[in-house]
Design an enzyme around this catalytic site. Structure first.
Site, PDB file in Angstrom:
ATOM      1  N   ASP A   7       1.623  15.735   9.884  1.00  0.00           N
ATOM      2  CA  ASP A   7       0.709  15.884  11.082  1.00  0.00           C
ATOM      3  C   ASP A   7       1.319  17.372  11.535  1.00  0.00           C
ATOM      4  O   ASP A   7       2.315  17.769  12.264  1.00  0.00           O
ATOM      5  CB  ASP A   7       1.236  14.995  12.244  1.00  0.00           C
ATOM      6  CG  ASP A   7       0.468  15.047  13.616  1.00  0.00           C
ATOM      7  OD1 ASP A   7      -0.687  15.786  13.519  1.00  0.00           O
ATOM      8  OD2 ASP A   7       1.156  15.210  14.766  1.00  0.00           O
ATOM      9  N   GLU A  68      -3.495  16.134   8.245  1.00  0.00           N
ATOM     10  CA  GLU A  68      -4.830  16.245   9.408  1.00  0.00           C
ATOM     11  C   GLU A  68      -5.570  17.167   9.205  1.00  0.00           C
ATOM     12  O   GLU A  68      -5.285  18.542   9.046  1.00  0.00           O
ATOM     13  CB  GLU A  68      -4.113  16.100  10.872  1.00  0.00           C
ATOM     14  CG  GLU A  68      -5.310  16.013  12.010  1.00  0.00           C
ATOM     15  CD  GLU A  68      -4.575  15.904  13.358  1.00  0.00           C
ATOM     16  OE1 GLU A  68      -4.081  15.049  13.877  1.00  0.00           O
ATOM     17  OE2 GLU A  68      -4.662  17.155  13.884  1.00  0.00           O
ATOM     18  N   ASP A 141       4.449  12.744  17.107  1.00  0.00           N
ATOM     19  CA  ASP A 141       4.014  13.401  15.594  1.00  0.00           C
ATOM     20  C   ASP A 141       4.514  12.820  14.504  1.00  0.00           C
ATOM     21  O   ASP A 141       3.948  12.718  13.513  1.00  0.00           O
ATOM     22  CB  ASP A 141       4.763  15.034  15.674  1.00  0.00           C
ATOM     23  CG  ASP A 141       4.494  15.696  17.047  1.00  0.00           C
ATOM     24  OD1 ASP A 141       3.276  16.193  17.045  1.00  0.00           O
ATOM     25  OD2 ASP A 141       5.325  15.405  17.963  1.00  0.00           O
TER      26      ASP A 141
END
Length: 193
Positions: A7, A68, A141
């Site tokens: 992330d 991501e 996160d």
């Protein structure tokens, strides 16, 4: 399959490593959040996150990396930091000849919860449930990195029932239903042309 989920973020970069069996069951290997101080020059922040990612890649030796996908937000500085860390992660994966897959937040939410607009609390709760954790990984996160890894593992093939006739998890069943629905919708669109 061992999957490393990232992330990306310049201040907090979530990194999760999971092992996924052929029956789609997943086990937590490691989860960390690499932090860099906003007080440091950008090049030092990038180097710090890169060193943390390299250490995790070398220690856990994943077979694939899930990131991501960077998408437009209103805050340009957030987009830049996310894009820079994504580039660092892709470069480090390429150096190790690891395939990289990019997933949008809505893809990840749909894979994990069955709903593409789930909130962070719902995603975190499902990550904990799927991995058999006592608590949701913190900060968000960390949970997001694990969700990315799970999404990638499950999207790399159709979920199958576990050997021995066991049932799919609720998220796997939701994913299977979403795949069927998407296939049916795509077929209907092709027929209407």
């Amino acid at each position: 399959m061992r999957v490393l989920g990232v992330d990306p973020g310049l201040t907090r970069c979530g990194v999760g490593v999971i092992d996924v069996a052929p029956d789609r069951t997943a086990k937590l290997v490691d989860v960390v959040v690499i932090r860099s101080s906003p007080d440091l020059p950008i090049e030092q922040r990038l180097a710090h996150v890169a060193a943390g990612l390299e250490a995790i890649l070398d220690e856990h030796r994943p077979q694939t990396v899930a990131l991501e996908r960077v998408f437009a937000r209103s805050d340009v500085s957030t987009i830049m930091g996310t894009a820079q860390i994504s580039g660092v992660a892709m470069y480090l994966a390429a150096k190790r000849a690891l395939p990289v897959s990019l997933h949008t937040p809505s893809e990840v939410k749909a894979a994990i919860t069955g709903y593409g607009r789930a909130d962070k609390a719902q995603v975190g709760a499902m990550v904990a449930r799927i991995l058999g954790l006592d608590a949701v990984p913190k900060p968000a996160d960390a949970a997001d990195a694990l969700a990315l890894a799970l999404c990638h593992a499950w999207r790399s093939g159709t979920p199958r029932a576990p050997a021995g006739g066991g049932a799919l998890t609720p998220a796997q069943e939701a994913w299977r239903a979403a795949e069927r629905s998407a296939s049916a919708s795509a077929g209907a669109r092709r027929l209407s042309r």
